[in-house]
Motif scaffolding. Structure first.
Motif, mmCIF file in Angstrom:
data_model
loop_
_atom_site.group_PDB
_atom_site.id
_atom_site.type_symbol
_atom_site.label_atom_id
_atom_site.label_comp_id
_atom_site.label_asym_id
_atom_site.label_seq_id
_atom_site.Cartn_x
_atom_site.Cartn_y
_atom_site.Cartn_z
ATOM 1 N N VAL A 65 57.018 -88.083 -99.310
ATOM 2 C CA VAL A 65 55.768 -88.329 -98.591
ATOM 3 C C VAL A 65 55.234 -89.654 -99.114
ATOM 4 C CG1 VAL A 65 53.390 -87.582 -98.240
ATOM 5 C CG2 VAL A 65 55.250 -85.917 -98.118
ATOM 6 N N VAL A 66 55.111 -90.627 -98.223
ATOM 7 C CA VAL A 66 54.716 -91.986 -98.595
ATOM 8 C C VAL A 66 53.330 -92.260 -98.026
ATOM 9 C CG1 VAL A 66 55.311 -94.427 -98.470
ATOM 10 C CG2 VAL A 66 57.137 -92.709 -98.589
ATOM 11 N N VAL A 67 52.393 -92.594 -98.901
ATOM 12 C CA VAL A 67 50.988 -92.721 -98.528
ATOM 13 C C VAL A 67 50.503 -94.145 -98.820
ATOM 14 C CG1 VAL A 67 48.653 -91.806 -98.867
ATOM 15 C CG2 VAL A 67 50.659 -90.300 -99.164
ATOM 16 N N PRO A 68 50.090 -94.903 -97.804
ATOM 17 C CA PRO A 68 49.503 -96.221 -98.069
ATOM 18 C C PRO A 68 48.068 -96.056 -98.558
ATOM 19 C CG PRO A 68 49.403 -95.751 -95.725
ATOM 20 C CD PRO A 68 50.072 -94.563 -96.370
ATOM 21 N N PHE A 69 47.673 -96.846 -99.538
ATOM 22 C CA PHE A 69 46.375 -96.574 -100.158
ATOM 23 C C PHE A 69 45.699 -97.846 -100.638
ATOM 24 C CE2 PHE A 69 43.726 -95.449 -103.866
ATOM 25 C CZ PHE A 69 42.895 -94.504 -103.276
ATOM 26 N N ARG A 70 44.390 -97.844 -100.490
ATOM 27 C CA ARG A 70 43.536 -98.848 -101.125
ATOM 28 C C ARG A 70 42.107 -98.324 -101.122
ATOM 29 N NH1 ARG A 70 43.189 -105.283 -99.578
ATOM 30 N NH2 ARG A 70 43.397 -106.021 -101.726
ATOM 31 N N ASP A 71 41.452 -98.404 -102.253
ATOM 32 C CA ASP A 71 40.073 -97.940 -102.367
ATOM 33 C C ASP A 71 39.162 -99.153 -102.519
ATOM 34 O OD1 ASP A 71 37.951 -96.159 -102.586
ATOM 35 O OD2 ASP A 71 38.092 -96.100 -104.773
ATOM 36 N N ALA A 72 39.050 -99.924 -101.437
ATOM 37 C CA ALA A 72 38.323 -101.189 -101.495
ATOM 38 C C ALA A 72 36.922 -101.109 -100.901
ATOM 39 C CB ALA A 72 39.113 -102.277 -100.771
#
Length: 305
Positions: free
Chosen positions: A56-63
């Protein structure tokens, strides 16, 4: 210390890259009221053979605090690892985080990087997954399966927000390695929200034929942690136009000329992965922070936030 990784592709006959007749796969209903109805399939009606190891591949950024991505991730990881442990023979979760590079979010390139990492870890089925969607138990067999050749699965077809769009390929989608590499993965130069999933459908129709349709579950649900309908989401994005990919139409027009060299394979060879940091999230899950690459073309000037 930065680490650049490369990987070997599956061998693909050059003739396989030419447009082909439509693939044999399920034709999902795009009307929400029909999603629970039984679909006729050309195969045995199942999601595909059981995968040896699912990624399971999850793109992420908490910007942006308004998006609440850190809170979503804190909910997503324990939910999805428990779900995968219940349904899959083996699994890995890769949360691929874009570094603080001063550029817009690039979902497509993050997912390509995640694919590279997952393939190196021995995975043979690849579920590309947004962090704000939680699967219900009845979707388990679709996560556990290796999609049949020519039939990538749009798991998020069960999701009300976009179930009316026959060409939408976002949210949650499952691929085999062979098919994902045939279409050359996601584009790398869609900086900002929107457009990369439309390009995936264009690539699929180019490779599998204009009659291509996605396999999809006939039942199941996804909990949306954003808790927004499509109208509310569109209005939210209107208030943040700087987050969007504002050149997606120009990129669309370049599809035929660029898709073979804008993805897993690039003009200089294979897409590399530059790892900046890795964090253990527990139970076969990790967060890998990566530096993304510019394309070296006109889109680079549209990358900055």
């Amino acid at each position: 210390m930065y680490k650049r990784q490369a990987f070997e592709f599956l061998a693909v006959d050059a003739a396989a890259l030419a447009p082909a007749p439509g693939a044999a796969c399920a034709r999902p209903s795009y009307r929400p009221r029909d999603r629970g109805a039984k679909r006729k399939r050309d195969d045995d009606g199942g999601p595909g053979p059981r995968a040896a190891r699912v990624a399971v591949v999850v793109p992420f950024r908490d910007a942006h605090v308004e998006q609440k991505r850190a809170a979503h991730l804190a909910t997503f990881v324990p939910h999805v690892t428990a779900f995968l442990a219940k349904h899959c023979a083996d699994y890995r979760v890769f949360v691929v985080e874009q570094s603080a590079d001063g550029r817009k979010f690039n979902r497509g390139q993050l997912l390509n990087c995640g694919y590279v990492l997952a393939k190196r870890a021995g995975c043979d089925a690849f579920v590309f997954h947004d962090v704000d969607l939680l699967p219900s138990d009845d979707l388990g067999p679709w996560y556990a399966a290796k999609p049949r050749a020519g039939a990538p699965c749009h798991v998020a077809r069960v999701w009300d927000r976009y179930s009316g769009n026959p060409d939408y390929f976002g949210g949650v989608a499952s691929w085999s390695a062979g098919d994902f590499e045939r279409i050359n993965g996601f584009p790398n130069n869609y900086w900002g929200w929107g457009g990369e999933d439309d390009e995936m459908m264009r690539r699929s129709k180019t490779v599998f034929g204009e009659g291509f349709t996605m396999a999809a579950p006939s039942a199941g649900s996804l909990e949306d942690l954003e808790d927004m309908g499509i109208a509310e989401k569109v209005e939210f994005l209107r208030g943040h136009k700087d987050w969007k990919c504002n050149v997606r139409w120009e990129l669309r027009d370049e599809h035929a000329a660029t898709w073979r060299s804008n993805g897993l394979r690039i003009a200089g060879g294979d897409l590399g992965v530059v790892e900046v940091a890795t964090a253990d999230l527990g139970d076969r899950a990790s967060k890998v922070t990566v530096d993304l690459a510019l394309a070296g073309d006109w889109t680079d000037k549209h990358a900055p936030e």
